[in-house]
Design a protein around this motif. Structure first.
Motif, short mmCIF file in Angstrom:
data_model
loop_
_atom_site.label_atom_id
_atom_site.label_comp_id
_atom_site.label_asym_id
_atom_site.label_seq_id
_atom_site.Cartn_x
_atom_site.Cartn_y
_atom_site.Cartn_z
N ASP A 64 -14.07 6.60 -13.70
CA ASP A 64 -13.79 5.43 -12.88
C ASP A 64 -12.69 5.79 -11.89
OD1 ASP A 64 -14.42 2.17 -13.32
OD2 ASP A 64 -12.65 2.63 -12.12
N SER A 66 -10.43 3.78 -10.74
CA SER A 66 -9.24 2.97 -10.97
C SER A 66 -8.36 3.56 -12.07
CB SER A 66 -9.62 1.54 -11.33
OG SER A 66 -8.49 0.82 -11.80
N THR A 67 -7.12 3.87 -11.74
CA THR A 67 -6.18 4.40 -12.73
C THR A 67 -5.95 3.39 -13.86
OG1 THR A 67 -5.04 5.66 -11.01
CG2 THR A 67 -3.85 5.32 -13.06
N ASN A 68 -5.79 2.12 -13.52
CA ASN A 68 -5.54 1.09 -14.53
C ASN A 68 -6.70 0.93 -15.50
OD1 ASN A 68 -2.98 0.48 -13.56
ND2 ASN A 68 -3.72 -1.13 -12.20
N ARG A 69 -7.91 1.01 -14.98
CA ARG A 69 -9.07 0.85 -15.86
C ARG A 69 -9.17 2.03 -16.82
NH1 ARG A 69 -8.58 -3.24 -13.59
NH2 ARG A 69 -7.37 -3.38 -15.52
N ILE A 70 -8.89 3.22 -16.35
CA ILE A 70 -8.95 4.40 -17.22
C ILE A 70 -7.86 4.34 -18.28
CG2 ILE A 70 -8.61 6.91 -17.29
CD1 ILE A 70 -11.38 6.06 -16.35
N LYS A 71 -6.67 3.87 -17.91
CA LYS A 71 -5.60 3.70 -18.90
C LYS A 71 -6.01 2.70 -19.97
CE LYS A 71 -1.58 4.85 -16.01
NZ LYS A 71 -0.35 4.32 -15.35
N THR A 74 -8.73 4.23 -22.33
CA THR A 74 -8.13 5.15 -23.30
C THR A 74 -7.41 4.39 -24.40
OG1 THR A 74 -7.84 6.80 -21.54
CG2 THR A 74 -6.55 7.09 -23.55
N CYS A 88 -10.15 9.70 -14.46
CA CYS A 88 -9.88 8.92 -13.26
C CYS A 88 -10.24 9.77 -12.05
CB CYS A 88 -8.42 8.50 -13.22
SG CYS A 88 -8.03 7.46 -11.78
N SER A 89 -11.35 9.45 -11.41
CA SER A 89 -11.83 10.27 -10.30
C SER A 89 -12.94 9.55 -9.56
CB SER A 89 -12.33 11.62 -10.84
OG SER A 89 -12.83 12.43 -9.79
N ASP A 90 -13.19 10.01 -8.36
CA ASP A 90 -14.36 9.60 -7.58
C ASP A 90 -15.55 10.40 -8.10
OD1 ASP A 90 -16.38 9.40 -5.61
OD2 ASP A 90 -14.90 9.00 -4.05
N THR A 94 -16.04 14.55 -8.72
CA THR A 94 -15.84 15.01 -10.09
C THR A 94 -16.76 16.17 -10.40
OG1 THR A 94 -15.42 12.70 -10.68
CG2 THR A 94 -15.65 14.28 -12.49
#
Length: 257
Positions: A64, A66-71, A74, A88-90, A94
């Motif tokens: 994804d 979005s950094t927040n969504r990946i956090k 996890t 967290c990547s496009d 990736t």
């Protein structure tokens, strides 16, 4: 805006429920889920869709932007004591050192500008015998513009408002005191909209073929959200090109290379 869009834990749990009860059986009807699979979800968000697959012993990876969504993903997986890899990547940038048995892309393609490129990327990531599960709301359906994410309690409940010309739509959002980032997101969805017919043209141009298609009059996710039992679109309507878009609250596809 509904409370579930603010409470990420609730949203995660609701997605996991729908994935286990509806996504997995739909996929299992066309491929063997009894063996361990390598599964990738594009636009995984908080990871709710992947949780039941992980708990069933599959090797899951979520990507994804979005950094927040990946956090969150996890963190939620750790709380559930489930194994999963989150990046967290496009997705277009990736790099993977493997291919996947199953690629999931649910409620994502309507947000992507270059849909042809996304489906071609999906095809690239699949193993020769692999499948892709793609789900999206038809643009013309009552809430195909995702206006339910609006903070204004009236606008968030207005069906078909997203079909208005962009200038009028923007004006209504502004007088409803929607924040600039919400207006931007809503108008981007309008710009990147997709219909059933458009999606199928992109599929065929991407070297993929349709293994299965199910068009829902009542989205399976509405069971956990609103207590409504899922209903497929009647056959007489599902065969009517263009008109069916106004009644398809969710479109399920299984694709193969």
């Amino acid at each position: 805006m509904q409370h579930r869009h603010k409470d990420r834990s609730q949203y995660f749990s609701e997605l996991a429920y729908t994935s286990e009860k509806y996504f997995m059986p739909y996929i299992a009807g066309n491929m063997n889920l009894d063996r361990q699979l390598e599964i990738l979800e594009i636009g995984c968000g908080d990871g709710g869709n992947l949780l039941p697959f992980a708990k069933s012993g599959h090797l899951v990876t979520g990507v994804d932007i979005s950094t927040n969504r990946i956090k969150d993903a996890t963190s939620f997986f750790q709380k559930e004591r489930a194994n999963g890899k989150f990046i967290c990547s496009d997705i277009f940038e990736t790099k993977f050192d493997k291919h996947f048995d199953l690629v999931i892309c649910h409620d994502v393609i309507e947000h992507i500008a270059d849909k042809q490129r996304l489906l071609s990327r999906v095809s690239e990531l699949l193993r020769p015998e692999g499948m892709a599960f793609i789900g999206f709301p038809a643009w013309q359906m009552p809430f195909g513009g995702h206006q339910q994410i609006c903070h204004n309690k009236y606008i968030s409940k207005m069906p078909f408002i997203h079909l208005l010309p962009a200038a009028i739509y923007r004006f209504i959002l502004k007088i409803g005191n929607e924040k600039a980032n919400c207006i931007s997101e809503i108008l981007a969805i309008k710009e990147h909209r997709i219909s059933i017919e458009q999606f199928e043209r992109f599929v065929f141009s991407s070297g993929l073929r349709i293994k299965n298609r199910s068009l829902y009059f009542i989205n399976p996710h509405y069971e956990i959200k609103f207590g409504l039992k899922p209903r497929l679109l009647p056959h007489g309507i599902s065969g009517l090109r263009y008109l069916r878009n106004y009644f398809s609250t969710s479109c399920f596809y299984l694709l193969q290379r």
